[in-house]
Design an enzyme around this catalytic site. Structure first.
Site, short mmCIF file in Angstrom:
data_model
loop_
_atom_site.label_atom_id
_atom_site.label_comp_id
_atom_site.label_asym_id
_atom_site.label_seq_id
_atom_site.Cartn_x
_atom_site.Cartn_y
_atom_site.Cartn_z
N ASP A 126 22.21 50.93 18.72
CA ASP A 126 21.52 52.36 19.72
C ASP A 126 22.34 53.70 19.97
OD1 ASP A 126 21.04 49.99 21.48
OD2 ASP A 126 22.20 49.30 22.74
N SER A 175 24.13 53.15 26.46
CA SER A 175 23.42 51.72 26.75
C SER A 175 23.32 52.12 27.44
CB SER A 175 24.09 50.98 27.33
OG SER A 175 24.57 49.84 27.94
N THR A 179 19.85 40.86 26.62
CA THR A 179 20.61 41.19 26.70
C THR A 179 20.86 40.54 28.21
OG1 THR A 179 20.55 43.27 26.33
CG2 THR A 179 21.47 43.14 28.54
N1 GLY Z 1 21.63 46.89 23.90
C1 GLY Z 1 21.39 47.36 25.01
C2 GLY Z 1 21.93 48.21 26.15
O1 GLY Z 1 23.06 48.75 26.28
O2 GLY Z 1 21.57 48.92 26.91
#
Ligand code: GLY
Length: 568
Positions: free
Chosen positions: A419, A448, A377
């Site tokens: 996720d 997330s 990220t």
């Molecule tokens: N894909 C990382 C998050 O959304 O935390």
């Protein structure tokens, strides 16, 4: 399994890129980051920080700079920047107004709860991690246009033209990028069944041009967000995804909307903290942890000393247990946020904590187990000359997302579907497991951990901060704020300082290796804490901006990456 190995190799690669500081923190000489008078961008790439800064120099505000910075990261930081992902922005305007934008990906309309299970009900994890079926409906372009519509002051063309120029002239490949491109080359070719731009052999210092992305951005300048969601670019995306077995349709794209949300707001001593609300767990967990540790005198215990580590670890353990059960997309799941971050509940939650002995995670009863996210990220913070501040975290989820590249657009596509909890109790690609509140449903946003955060002190803007790092995002943001507030560090030292992490399950405290006092680690072991210095060589890659007492801005650009603070 194969992709779990890829993930571990990715982490190792990330690690091998890091320069280990030669001195432990105890002998570390305080370091100030870049200091500017009025405006600043701190991001994962110098090119992006510079383009955002240039937009503000032309008279644009932080929101104009956000649009430019985000797209510049799509060009120069394809590891996590893209047109094919999503993110969250928290803002504080000069007049004190605060808010948040959710441009998180969504599950396609054809998604089903069991879409990653085989005929025996077992999770086929590759499907949610790699390739077309792993892709959530992207939110990035809707996000930047929502920001521009509400707060932008310069024309889109003026904002994005420098980004088109960057894509045409190219960016210089850093050592870290070269290692990553080399590492993923074979997988890029396997997933795309052909070579792609990023599967070439590169040397550090080579220039990489993305002409196709420049052309796409030109179409977006001309036609706006609809170019991506109903226009030629959308059709190219859907064709590519469907050709590779994905389920995203033009209807999915047309229905996508970024959503303005109320951020989570709470106090910590004299600080007022504004952070991302669900579908991120970031703000709620950060609030829970900070409210649980607030009664303890961390500055007296000392930075990274036994008692400090204990208090933070125990608060993290309890917050992450709650995350697993209660948090998901607020449009689908009722979340008792006020109770979860309220003092009576949190006091009760810490009532069984003792400095004598570690609490066992098995004794923290929550019934369900959390899902976590990858660390691929990226975060950027911006402050403008008008006093507006923003904090933005964006992601493709895994490194280069699903690895499926859309050559006619010039961008990678996310693997954010991982996720979600593919099945309660079954680990995702990071060996971690998920719960019902985060089960897959059409048009639902996956949970997330991204924690873009703004901090006010005495009613004024004080800090913008955030980081990549999957489940460690929340604890990295926490420690960075505490490093400045409780331990008096500079912004640069605060982001550079060694970090540790606990997330309820597995019941281990993960430390960045060789940076913590061995006597302290031994004392923690004696109290029953399981110490892990192997799993993660780095925790987070934090970028932040701090207002100094004289009103100037200090950038904190994490030593762990190529991150850079630029401003004027
Ligand atoms: N894909 C990382 C998050 O959304 O935390």
């Amino acid at each position: 399994m194969k992709y779990t190995v890829y993930f571990l190799l990715t982490i190792l690669l990330f690690i091998s890129c890091k320069k280990t500081p030669e001195k432990a923190l105890s002998t570390y000489t305080p370091l100030r980051g870049n200091i500017t008078q009025k405006a600043m961008v701190v991001s994962a790439r110098e090119e992006a920080s510079k383009i955002g800064t240039e937009i503000m120099k032309k008279g644009g505000n932080a929101f104009d700079a956000m649009v430019a910075t985000e797209m510049a990261l799509a060009v120069a930081y394809p590891f996590a920047g893209s047109l094919g992902g999503g993110g969250f922005m928290v803002y504080r305007k000069a007049d004190g107004e605060t808010g948040a934008l959710d441009y998180r990906e969504k599950a396609p309309l054809a998604a089903t709860k069991d879409m990653y299970l085989d005929e025996n009900g077992e999770v086929v994890s590759e499907k949610s991690q790699v390739g077309a079926l792993a892709i959530g409906v992207p939110g990035t372009i809707a996000g930047i246009f929502a920001v521009h519509k509400k707060f932008g002051t310069l024309p889109i063309e003026e904002i994005l033209t420098p980004v088109v120029a960057l894509a045409n002239r190219g960016f210089v490949i850093t050592e870290k990028q070269k290692l990553r491109f080399d590492h993923f080359k074979d997988l890029f070719i396997e997933v795309n069944k052909d070579t792609i731009l990023f599967a070439n052999s590169f040397n550090t210092g080579d220039t990489l041009k993305n002409k196709q992305l420049a052309i796409t951005l030109e179409r977006i300048i001309k036609n706006g967000a609809s170019e991506f969601y109903t226009g030629e670019t959308g059709k190219k995306l859907v064709n590519r995804v469907q050709e590779y077995g994905g389920i995203i349709t033009m209807e999915d794209l047309a229905k996508y909307e970024a959503k303005w949300r109320e951020p989570v707001r709470f106090t910590y001593n004299d600080l007022s903290i504004i952070s991302m609300s669900p579908p991120s767990s970031g703000g709620v967990c950060l609030a829970q942890i900070m409210k649980m540790i607030e009664p303890y005198d961390l500055s007296k215990y000392g930075h990274n000393q036994t008692k400090t580590i204990q208090v933070i670890t125990e608060a993290e353990r309890r917050a992450y247990a709650d995350r697993s059960f209660y948090l998901g997309d607020p449009d689908f799941t009722k979340i008792p946020i006020d109770t979860l971050i309220g003092e009576p509940y949190l006091q009760e939650r810490m009532a069984d904590f003792s400095f004598e002995k570690a609490t066992l995670s098995s004794a923290i009863n929550c019934g369900m187990i959390p899902g976590y996210e990858s660390d691929e990220t990226t975060h950027y913070s911006i402050v403008d000359q008008f006093g507006n501040a923003i904090s933005v975290t964006i992601t493709l989820n895994g490194a280069y997302g699903s690895k499926l590249y859309a050559p006619e657009i010039g961008t990678f596509l996310n693997n954010e579907m991982d996720d979600f909890s593919a099945k309660p109790g079954v680990p995702n690609m990071f060996g971690l497991i998920g719960a019902e509140a985060n089960a897959i449903a059409p048009e639902k946003r996956m949970l997330s951990s991204m924690t873009p955060t703004i901090v006010e002190k005495e009613g004024k803007f004080w800090m913008s901060v955030g980081t990549p790092g999957g489940s460690t995002i929340i604890t990295s943001v926490l420690q960075t704020i505490l490093n400045v507030k409780e331990f008096g560090m500079t912004m640069q030292d605060a982001v550079n300082a060694p970090r540790f992490h606990h997330q309820w399950l597995p019941d281990v405290v993960v430390f960045e290796p060789n940076l913590f006092d061995t006597a302290i680690l031994d004392s923690l072991r004696q109290k029953g804490y399981k110490i892990d210095e192997e799993t993660s060589k780095i925790i987070g890659k934090v970028d932040g901006i701090l207002v100094l007492p004289d009103g100037t801005l200090e950038g904190g650009a994490d030593r762990r990456g190529d991150d850079t603070a630029v401003g004027f």
